[in-house]
Design a protein around this motif. Structure first.
Motif, PDB file in Angstrom:
ATOM      1  N   PHE A   1     -11.513  -8.964 -14.606  1.00 38.99           N
ATOM      2  CA  PHE A   1     -11.937  -8.659 -13.248  1.00 38.99           C
ATOM      3  C   PHE A   1     -10.664  -8.504 -12.433  1.00 38.99           C
ATOM      4  CE2 PHE A   1     -15.827 -10.736 -14.788  1.00 38.99           C
ATOM      5  CZ  PHE A   1     -16.702  -9.699 -14.499  1.00 38.99           C
ATOM      6  N   ARG A   2     -10.530  -7.400 -11.718  1.00 39.51           N
ATOM      7  CA  ARG A   2      -9.266  -7.129 -11.034  1.00 39.51           C
ATOM      8  C   ARG A   2      -8.865  -8.333 -10.175  1.00 39.51           C
ATOM      9  NH1 ARG A   2     -12.167  -2.468  -7.623  1.00 39.51           N
ATOM     10  NH2 ARG A   2     -13.562  -3.833  -6.468  1.00 39.51           N
ATOM     11  N   ALA A   3      -7.569  -8.640 -10.214  1.00 39.78           N
ATOM     12  CA  ALA A   3      -7.056  -9.756  -9.425  1.00 39.78           C
ATOM     13  C   ALA A   3      -6.582  -9.266  -8.064  1.00 39.78           C
ATOM     14  CB  ALA A   3      -5.914 -10.422 -10.167  1.00 39.78           C
ATOM     15  N   HIS A   4      -6.483  -7.964  -7.911  1.00 36.57           N
ATOM     16  CA  HIS A   4      -6.096  -7.379  -6.629  1.00 36.57           C
ATOM     17  C   HIS A   4      -6.439  -5.889  -6.641  1.00 36.57           C
ATOM     18  CE1 HIS A   4      -1.730  -6.922  -8.409  1.00 36.57           C
ATOM     19  NE2 HIS A   4      -2.653  -6.417  -9.198  1.00 36.57           N
ATOM     20  N   THR A   5      -6.541  -5.333  -5.432  1.00 36.75           N
ATOM     21  CA  THR A   5      -6.869  -3.910  -5.360  1.00 36.75           C
ATOM     22  C   THR A   5      -5.659  -3.046  -5.718  1.00 36.75           C
ATOM     23  OG1 THR A   5      -6.598  -4.220  -2.979  1.00 36.75           O
ATOM     24  CG2 THR A   5      -8.856  -3.955  -3.793  1.00 36.75           C
ATOM     25  N   SER A   6      -4.492  -3.671  -5.862  1.00 40.40           N
ATOM     26  CA  SER A   6      -3.313  -2.904  -6.310  1.00 40.40           C
ATOM     27  C   SER A   6      -3.548  -2.304  -7.695  1.00 40.40           C
ATOM     28  CB  SER A   6      -2.067  -3.797  -6.366  1.00 40.40           C
ATOM     29  OG  SER A   6      -1.839  -4.420  -5.132  1.00 40.40           O
ATOM     30  N   ALA A   7      -4.532  -2.835  -8.432  1.00 40.22           N
ATOM     31  CA  ALA A   7      -4.849  -2.310  -9.768  1.00 40.22           C
ATOM     32  C   ALA A   7      -5.168  -0.817  -9.731  1.00 40.22           C
ATOM     33  CB  ALA A   7      -6.042  -3.071 -10.350  1.00 40.22           C
ATOM     34  N   HIS A   8      -5.561  -0.289  -8.567  1.00 43.79           N
ATOM     35  CA  HIS A   8      -5.980   1.114  -8.498  1.00 43.79           C
ATOM     36  C   HIS A   8      -4.919   2.047  -7.918  1.00 43.79           C
ATOM     37  CE1 HIS A   8      -9.942  -0.168  -9.680  1.00 43.79           C
ATOM     38  NE2 HIS A   8      -9.927  -1.076  -8.727  1.00 43.79           N
ATOM     39  N   GLN A   9      -3.789   1.459  -7.489  1.00 43.85           N
ATOM     40  CA  GLN A   9      -2.751   2.294  -6.844  1.00 43.85           C
ATOM     41  C   GLN A   9      -2.399   3.533  -7.658  1.00 43.85           C
ATOM     42  OE1 GLN A   9       0.980   0.475  -5.861  1.00 43.85           O
ATOM     43  NE2 GLN A   9       0.066  -0.956  -4.407  1.00 43.85           N
ATOM     44  N   VAL A  10      -2.020   3.307  -8.909  1.00 38.27           N
ATOM     45  CA  VAL A  10      -1.483   4.415  -9.705  1.00 38.27           C
ATOM     46  C   VAL A  10      -2.555   5.480  -9.952  1.00 38.27           C
ATOM     47  CG1 VAL A  10      -0.645   4.984 -12.031  1.00 38.27           C
ATOM     48  CG2 VAL A  10       0.448   3.168 -10.696  1.00 38.27           C
ATOM     49  N   ASP A  11      -3.781   5.041 -10.295  1.00 39.71           N
ATOM     50  CA  ASP A  11      -4.855   6.024 -10.541  1.00 39.71           C
ATOM     51  C   ASP A  11      -5.125   6.854  -9.293  1.00 39.71           C
ATOM     52  OD1 ASP A  11      -5.156   5.077 -13.072  1.00 39.71           O
ATOM     53  OD2 ASP A  11      -6.835   3.747 -12.593  1.00 39.71           O
ATOM     54  N   LEU A  12      -5.132   6.203  -8.125  1.00 37.93           N
ATOM     55  CA  LEU A  12      -5.467   6.943  -6.899  1.00 37.93           C
ATOM     56  C   LEU A  12      -4.354   7.911  -6.526  1.00 37.93           C
ATOM     57  CD1 LEU A  12      -7.296   4.100  -4.918  1.00 37.93           C
ATOM     58  CD2 LEU A  12      -8.304   6.148  -5.946  1.00 37.93           C
ATOM     59  N   ILE A  13      -3.116   7.473  -6.695  1.00 37.28           N
ATOM     60  CA  ILE A  13      -2.001   8.389  -6.387  1.00 37.28           C
ATOM     61  C   ILE A  13      -2.040   9.571  -7.363  1.00 37.28           C
ATOM     62  CG2 ILE A  13       0.514   8.667  -6.261  1.00 37.28           C
ATOM     63  CD1 ILE A  13       0.661   5.665  -5.510  1.00 37.28           C
ATOM     64  N   ARG A  14      -2.265   9.235  -8.626  1.00 33.84           N
ATOM     65  CA  ARG A  14      -2.342  10.278  -9.656  1.00 33.84           C
ATOM     66  C   ARG A  14      -3.450  11.292  -9.358  1.00 33.84           C
ATOM     67  NH1 ARG A  14      -0.155  11.030 -14.467  1.00 33.84           N
ATOM     68  NH2 ARG A  14       1.208   9.268 -14.822  1.00 33.84           N
ATOM     69  N   SER A  15      -4.532  10.799  -8.729  1.00 39.73           N
ATOM     70  CA  SER A  15      -5.646  11.711  -8.443  1.00 39.73           C
ATOM     71  C   SER A  15      -5.323  12.627  -7.257  1.00 39.73           C
ATOM     72  CB  SER A  15      -6.926  10.916  -8.161  1.00 39.73           C
ATOM     73  OG  SER A  15      -6.869  10.374  -6.854  1.00 39.73           O
ATOM     74  N   GLY A  16      -4.142  12.471  -6.669  1.00 38.51           N
ATOM     75  CA  GLY A  16      -3.721  13.432  -5.646  1.00 38.51           C
ATOM     76  C   GLY A  16      -3.688  12.857  -4.235  1.00 38.51           C
ATOM     77  N   LEU A  17      -3.971  11.559  -4.068  1.00 29.24           N
ATOM     78  CA  LEU A  17      -3.984  11.002  -2.711  1.00 29.24           C
ATOM     79  C   LEU A  17      -2.592  10.515  -2.306  1.00 29.24           C
ATOM     80  CD1 LEU A  17      -7.312   8.956  -2.927  1.00 29.24           C
ATOM     81  CD2 LEU A  17      -6.943  11.260  -2.035  1.00 29.24           C
ATOM     82  N   ASN A  18      -2.184  10.874  -1.090  1.00 28.70           N
ATOM     83  CA  ASN A  18      -0.894  10.426  -0.570  1.00 28.70           C
ATOM     84  C   ASN A  18      -1.029   9.325   0.468  1.00 28.70           C
ATOM     85  OD1 ASN A  18       0.289  12.272  -2.122  1.00 28.70           O
ATOM     86  ND2 ASN A  18       1.060  13.580  -0.469  1.00 28.70           N
ATOM     87  N   ALA A  19      -2.239   9.159   0.980  1.00 25.77           N
ATOM     88  CA  ALA A  19      -2.487   8.102   1.972  1.00 25.77           C
ATOM     89  C   ALA A  19      -3.926   7.662   1.777  1.00 25.77           C
ATOM     90  CB  ALA A  19      -2.277   8.652   3.384  1.00 25.77           C
ATOM     91  N   PHE A  20      -4.122   6.373   1.479  1.00 19.11           N
ATOM     92  CA  PHE A  20      -5.499   5.923   1.223  1.00 19.11           C
ATOM     93  C   PHE A  20      -5.655   4.435   1.445  1.00 19.11           C
ATOM     94  CE2 PHE A  20      -3.206   5.805  -2.825  1.00 19.11           C
ATOM     95  CZ  PHE A  20      -3.455   4.513  -3.267  1.00 19.11           C
TER      96      PHE A  20
ATOM     97  N   ASP B   1     -13.941  -6.100  -4.105  1.00 20.12           N
ATOM     98  CA  ASP B   1     -13.928  -7.526  -4.440  1.00 20.12           C
ATOM     99  C   ASP B   1     -12.863  -7.789  -5.497  1.00 20.12           C
ATOM    100  OD1 ASP B   1     -15.432  -5.807  -5.962  1.00 20.12           O
ATOM    101  OD2 ASP B   1     -16.966  -7.270  -6.512  1.00 20.12           O
ATOM    102  N   VAL B   2     -12.180  -8.925  -5.394  1.00 26.07           N
ATOM    103  CA  VAL B   2     -11.168  -9.295  -6.379  1.00 26.07           C
ATOM    104  C   VAL B   2     -11.428 -10.733  -6.831  1.00 26.07           C
ATOM    105  CG1 VAL B   2      -9.476  -7.699  -5.379  1.00 26.07           C
ATOM    106  CG2 VAL B   2      -9.442 -10.078  -4.694  1.00 26.07           C
ATOM    107  N   TYR B   3     -10.934 -11.055  -8.013  1.00 21.06           N
ATOM    108  CA  TYR B   3     -11.333 -12.309  -8.679  1.00 21.06           C
ATOM    109  C   TYR B   3     -10.101 -13.081  -9.128  1.00 21.06           C
ATOM    110  CZ  TYR B   3     -15.782  -9.866  -8.835  1.00 21.06           C
ATOM    111  OH  TYR B   3     -16.921  -9.203  -8.476  1.00 21.06           O
ATOM    112  N   ARG B   4     -10.055 -14.363  -8.765  1.00 16.97           N
ATOM    113  CA  ARG B   4      -8.894 -15.160  -9.187  1.00 16.97           C
ATOM    114  C   ARG B   4      -9.260 -16.608  -9.403  1.00 16.97           C
ATOM    115  NH1 ARG B   4      -4.047 -13.602  -5.113  1.00 16.97           N
ATOM    116  NH2 ARG B   4      -4.350 -11.349  -5.261  1.00 16.97           N
ATOM    117  N   ARG B   5      -8.641 -17.210 -10.417  1.00 18.67           N
ATOM    118  CA  ARG B   5      -8.747 -18.652 -10.548  1.00 18.67           C
ATOM    119  C   ARG B   5      -7.689 -19.213  -9.616  1.00 18.67           C
ATOM    120  NH1 ARG B   5      -8.073 -20.745 -15.887  1.00 18.67           N
ATOM    121  NH2 ARG B   5      -9.983 -21.937 -15.991  1.00 18.67           N
TER     122      ARG B   5
END
Ligand code: FA5
Ligand code: MG
Length: 455
Positions: A149-168, A173-177
């Motif tokens: 379960f993603r520990a932070h939304t930073s997990a999506h940075q690379v995919d979103l930039i790769r998909s062509g977004l320059n500002a987003f 929800d994020v999950y952590r012990r």
């Protein structure tokens, strides 16, 4: 009685555990986790079916029914939830920022990505070293060695930039012990923000006295990294990006907190594997400092992983939404965000998300405090393991767990730890008897799971 039943089910992990279904999606997750009463651990089946997908389990699997039951609730998209109003306000603020050439909103907003991500997304893609502590089983909820379960939304940075977004913005929800107290909860919500600049965008406004464009550069062939910059960046580029980042964040908080001018705030130097330099932003309320976000200049190697390493520089931040909503609305405890009590939810039933609201406690029920002292027969317990076990058994009746004493006894050759467990329900008075039962259950689980003697 209903609540007690629920607790007993949680405490024995034994039965079909059904999440609150999101009606619109008509999806439900059924978990048939068995519990080994001798080893006092969850027995995972060879595969877990989560959101209609089968995941093999392995020695990394450590998700628990409390976590699985919260999956798919998407509080930030639940109409009239405080997190929904807060994300609306953040959206409004970013929608107002226009791309000067197109006059359209600069930021795209993504709020529906699945929280189940790969280790590659959560750590590798953003350059988290293999031995970094944030990867450990003790800090995350793994479905198996490759998936968590993603520990932070930073997990999506690379995919979103790769998909062509320059500002987003990316909200989810994020999950952590993590530790247990009124501002920490194992599931919370983050809003990631990213903005990238090429040379033209970054230096747009900078013209010299003759009206010519300065010949300023983002990149230089310098190989040194210091506290102010990464190798290969020019200081002027970094300073402009830093100014844009800090301005964006302080302006956001000015719009969110009408009393922002009277609040003390500060930037603290921080470290993240995916930004440098990095900061945390804190705000002072009643003499206490609250960390609201982490941010920094994106590591150039992250942009390289996204295919944009050559021409772009950028900033990123990650806001903790509950912390901000707690301050905005005066919500005293992070567990309240999960409340289905109409006394709580009715206070947020309105259309206009900019409406100022001060939360009125439904009523404050008394705390009940029990200590748990133990001798460890083998190794010292990792407090994060203990917190997870206590939350799994006590659910939302646990307000806080504090490690109040710890020492090593040489003669006995044993570690000792004492935890203070503070119980309080958000919606009723707990009986001493009920707490004693839960506390006893926690003691029993500790004895078996961690091989300890209760003192
Ligand atoms: C991060 O999660 C980084 N990914 C943030 C980031 C993004 C840095 C982009 C640089 C660039 P951190 O672990 O500090 O950082 O969490 C960010 C925010 O989430 C915290 O400032 C806090 O507001 C919130 N937060 C962290 N842990 C919890 C928790 N257990 N419960 C509630 N909120 C939390
Ligand atoms: Mg932090």
């Amino acid at each position: 009685m209903r609540i007690l039943n629920r607790l007993l089910i949680q405490s024995t992990f034994r039965y079909h555990y059904r999440t609150n279904t999101v009606k619109a999606q008509k999806k439900s997750n059924t978990f048939n986790l068995e519990y080994d009463p001798i080893k006092q651990t969850i027995i995972y089946p060879p595969e877990l079916l989560i959101n209609n997908k089968n995941y093999p389990t392995d020695s990394w699997t450590n998700v628990n029914p409390h976590i699985l039951s919260r999956l798919g609730q998407n509080l930030h998209r639940q109409k009239n939830h405080p997190l929904y109003h807060l994300t609306n306000r953040i959206r409004q603020y970013f929608y107002q920022q226009k791309d000067p050439r197109k006059q359209s909103p600069k930021f795209s907003i993504i709020d529906n990505l699945s929280p189940i991500v790969t280790v590659q997304q959560n750590f590798d893609s953003i350059c988290t070293p293999n031995d970094h502590v944030s990867r450990t089983k003790s800090m995350n909820y793994y479905i198996n060695k490759d998936t968590l379960f993603r520990a932070h939304t930073s997990a999506h940075q690379v995919d979103l930039i790769r998909s062509g977004l320059n500002a987003f913005l990316c909200i989810g929800d994020v999950y952590r012990r993590d530790s247990i107290d009124p501002t920490h909860y194992p599931i919370f919500h983050q809003c990631e923000g990213v903005q990238l600049f090429n040379k033209e965008e970054l230096f747009m406004e900078n013209r010299n006295v003759r009206g010519e464009k300065d010949n300023l550069q983002i990149f230089a062939s310098n190989e040194y990294r210091d506290a102010t910059k990464q190798e290969g960046h020019t200081l002027e580029a970094v300073k402009l990006v830093e100014a844009s980042l800090k301005q964006t964040i302080t302006d956001l908080f000015k719009t969110l907190f009408p009393n922002a001018a009277t609040l003390n705030s500060r930037w603290i130097d921080a470290t993240f594997p995916f930004t440098h330099p990095s900061w945390e932003y804190e705000i002072e309320i009643d003499g206490k400092w609250y960390e609201l976000l982490g941010c920094g200049i994106i590591e150039q190697s992250v942009l390289e992983n996204s295919g944009l390493g050559k021409d772009y520089i950028g900033w990123a931040f990650g806001l903790g939404l509950e912390r901000i909503a707690m301050i905005m609305y005066g919500i005293p405890d992070i567990r309240l965000f999960w409340s289905t009590d109409s006394g709580f939810l009715s206070q947020f039933q309105f259309e206009d998300s900019t409406r100022p609201v001060q939360y009125k406690p439904v009523s404050a029920y008394p705390q009940c405090i029990n200590d748990l002292s133990m001798w460890m027969n083998k190794t010292r317990i990792d407090p994060l393991d203990l917190y997870d076990l206590v939350r799994s058994i006590g659910g939302d009746l646990i307000e806080q767990v504090l490690l109040i004493d710890e020492f090593y006894h040489e003669k006995k050759d044993k570690h000792s730890q004492t935890y203070r467990i503070i119980y309080r329900s958000m919606d009723r008075t707990l009986t001493k008897n009920e707490i004693n039962m839960i506390h006893k259950d926690i003691e029993n689980h500790c004895q078996k799971q961690f091989d300890v003697e209760i003192r």
